[in-house]
Design an enzyme around this catalytic site. Structure first.
Site, PDB file in Angstrom:
ATOM      1  N   HIS A  63      88.776  68.280  49.061  1.00  0.00           N
ATOM      2  CA  HIS A  63      89.896  67.933  47.999  1.00  0.00           C
ATOM      3  C   HIS A  63      90.723  69.143  47.419  1.00  0.00           C
ATOM      4  O   HIS A  63      90.328  70.303  47.710  1.00  0.00           O
ATOM      5  CB  HIS A  63      89.139  67.072  46.992  1.00  0.00           C
ATOM      6  CG  HIS A  63      88.167  67.794  46.070  1.00  0.00           C
ATOM      7  ND1 HIS A  63      86.934  68.493  46.533  1.00  0.00           N
ATOM      8  CD2 HIS A  63      88.213  68.364  44.754  1.00  0.00           C
ATOM      9  CE1 HIS A  63      86.336  68.887  45.523  1.00  0.00           C
ATOM     10  NE2 HIS A  63      87.081  69.167  44.404  1.00  0.00           N
ATOM     11  N   HIS A  65      91.279  70.251  44.533  1.00  0.00           N
ATOM     12  CA  HIS A  65      90.991  71.231  43.345  1.00  0.00           C
ATOM     13  C   HIS A  65      90.804  72.530  43.909  1.00  0.00           C
ATOM     14  O   HIS A  65      90.325  72.879  44.732  1.00  0.00           O
ATOM     15  CB  HIS A  65      89.698  70.648  42.368  1.00  0.00           C
ATOM     16  CG  HIS A  65      89.836  69.557  41.822  1.00  0.00           C
ATOM     17  ND1 HIS A  65      89.019  68.572  41.447  1.00  0.00           N
ATOM     18  CD2 HIS A  65      91.168  69.107  41.348  1.00  0.00           C
ATOM     19  CE1 HIS A  65      89.319  67.688  40.737  1.00  0.00           C
ATOM     20  NE2 HIS A  65      90.826  67.571  40.514  1.00  0.00           N
ATOM     21  N   ASP A  67      89.020  75.348  42.964  1.00  0.00           N
ATOM     22  CA  ASP A  67      87.888  76.028  42.952  1.00  0.00           C
ATOM     23  C   ASP A  67      87.296  75.596  44.705  1.00  0.00           C
ATOM     24  O   ASP A  67      86.360  76.074  45.340  1.00  0.00           O
ATOM     25  CB  ASP A  67      86.751  75.644  42.457  1.00  0.00           C
ATOM     26  CG  ASP A  67      86.396  74.125  42.130  1.00  0.00           C
ATOM     27  OD1 ASP A  67      87.441  73.436  42.282  1.00  0.00           O
ATOM     28  OD2 ASP A  67      85.102  73.974  41.851  1.00  0.00           O
ATOM     29  N   HIS A 142      85.928  60.638  43.119  1.00  0.00           N
ATOM     30  CA  HIS A 142      86.241  62.242  42.209  1.00  0.00           C
ATOM     31  C   HIS A 142      87.440  61.722  41.489  1.00  0.00           C
ATOM     32  O   HIS A 142      88.234  60.636  41.524  1.00  0.00           O
ATOM     33  CB  HIS A 142      86.064  63.137  43.002  1.00  0.00           C
ATOM     34  CG  HIS A 142      86.106  64.351  42.218  1.00  0.00           C
ATOM     35  ND1 HIS A 142      85.280  64.637  41.261  1.00  0.00           N
ATOM     36  CD2 HIS A 142      86.700  65.720  42.294  1.00  0.00           C
ATOM     37  CE1 HIS A 142      85.220  65.831  40.726  1.00  0.00           C
ATOM     38  NE2 HIS A 142      86.326  66.562  41.389  1.00  0.00           N
ATOM     39  N   HIS A 271      77.106  74.048  44.396  1.00  0.00           N
ATOM     40  CA  HIS A 271      78.436  73.647  43.477  1.00  0.00           C
ATOM     41  C   HIS A 271      77.573  73.389  42.100  1.00  0.00           C
ATOM     42  O   HIS A 271      77.944  72.720  41.322  1.00  0.00           O
ATOM     43  CB  HIS A 271      78.878  72.266  43.714  1.00  0.00           C
ATOM     44  CG  HIS A 271      80.263  72.103  43.114  1.00  0.00           C
ATOM     45  ND1 HIS A 271      80.209  71.562  41.957  1.00  0.00           N
ATOM     46  CD2 HIS A 271      81.433  72.572  43.561  1.00  0.00           C
ATOM     47  CE1 HIS A 271      81.701  71.461  41.652  1.00  0.00           C
ATOM     48  NE2 HIS A 271      82.418  72.024  42.506  1.00  0.00           N
TER      49      HIS A 271
END
Length: 317
Positions: A63, A65, A67, A142, A271
């Site tokens: 995805h 994001h 990080d 998410h 994570h």
């Protein structure tokens, strides 16, 4: 059959002991490997392993994001500066393609190799990475579109029927080699069929690597016949209830309960929120998971390597 090297196991931001998300997956028969997610600093972690950017076959981004993707551009640039020429497959949300194109233009980034981009949202059948390894995608839940990747290896192993060969007094050497390769041979005036002397067995393993996700049950179908699930475990259940639903992450308890419900034999949690990065806090996550899960459980660490063998058995190496 599959080897997993964790390049980053922190959520959100790095800490002194854990980088942000990155996972290398290698089919142990060769040097080719796949990268799943590329948080900032991923290429530095790669330099601490035996992996090379020349042998990287595909990058999968779960995805958008940061990080999970902010290290992508630097990694691609370094591959080019190190002389890469082979096409690289990039499987990711379409926004990654737009971001990459803009960044290349604005920073004058030139790549001396082609990127074969695949919009992860359009995948409806397994993608063949090499003759024995495929990748498929599964939708998660998410704050942004997020995906899990199922990595499957199916390989055939050929074994000569030595007893049958010895019974016919066929000498070792070229004739045995020809039969092993599926070629018929001539012996004592007869044509011997290779299929009569070669036993073929099929070995298959399947691992699911999840992006950020607050509904592990979405992976129920993907985990059918799976040997391993690698899933985010950002919080304990108590902390998750305190922070509320907005972050849309999973707790160790949620993932463990799901894994137990589908009889998953192996589970690796990763994570982790930076609040859990010391051994005492990681132990809290582990204890919570073990309370609900009876399979083999591991807690990921940066640069830790795991191997999944042809029997579906997982071990740390």
């Amino acid at each position: 059959m599959l080897q997993f090297t964790f390049l980053g196991t922190s959520s959100g931001v790095p800490s002194l002991t854990r980088n942000v998300s990155g996972l290398a997956v290698r089919h142990s028969k060769n040097k080719d490997w796949i990268l799943i997610d590329a948080g900032e600093g991923t290429q530095h972690r790669i330099q601490q392993t035996h992996l090379t950017l020349q042998n990287l076959k595909a990058i999968c981004i779960t995805h958008v994001h940061g990080d999970h993707c902010y290290g992508l551009l630097g990694l691609l640039a370094s591959a080019g500066m190190n002389g890469r020429k082979d096409t690289l497959t990039l499987i990711a949300p379409k926004e990654i393609q737009a971001w990459l194109a803009s960044s290349m233009q604005l920073t004058e980034l030139y790549l001396p190799y082609e990127i074969h981009f695949i919009d992860v949202a359009t995948i409806n059948a397994p993608i063949q990475i090499n003759p024995e390894l495929t990748i498929s995608a599964h939708t998660l839940h998410h704050r942004v579109a997020s995906y899990a990747f199922a990595i499957e290896v199916i390989q055939q192993q050929k074994k000569l029927n030595v007893d049958a060969l010895n019974a016919l007094s066929i000498p070792k050497g070229k004739l045995w080699g020809d039969l092993q390769q599926g070629k018929n041979i001539e012996w004592n005036g007869e044509t011997l069929q290779a299929q009569d002397f070669v036993e073929i067995t099929t070995q298959q393993v399947k691992a699911i690597v999840s992006g950020d996700n607050d509904q592990p049950e979405l992976l129920h179908q993907a985990c059918e016949n799976a040997d391993l699930l690698i899933h985010e475990s950002t919080y304990t259940q108590e902390t998750l209830e305190k922070v509320g639903a907005n972050p849309m992450h999973s707790s160790a308890k949620m993932v463990a309960e799901f894994s137990e419900s589908v009889n998953l034999p192996n589970l690796i949690l990763t994570h982790f929120s930076p609040r859990y990065h010391d051994a005492k806090e990681i132990a809290l996550l582990e204890q919570e998971a073990k309370h609900s899960y009876t399979g083999q459980l591991f807690m990921a660490e940066d640069l830790k390597v795991f191997e999944l063998d042809a029997l579906g058995q997982l071990k740390a190496v």
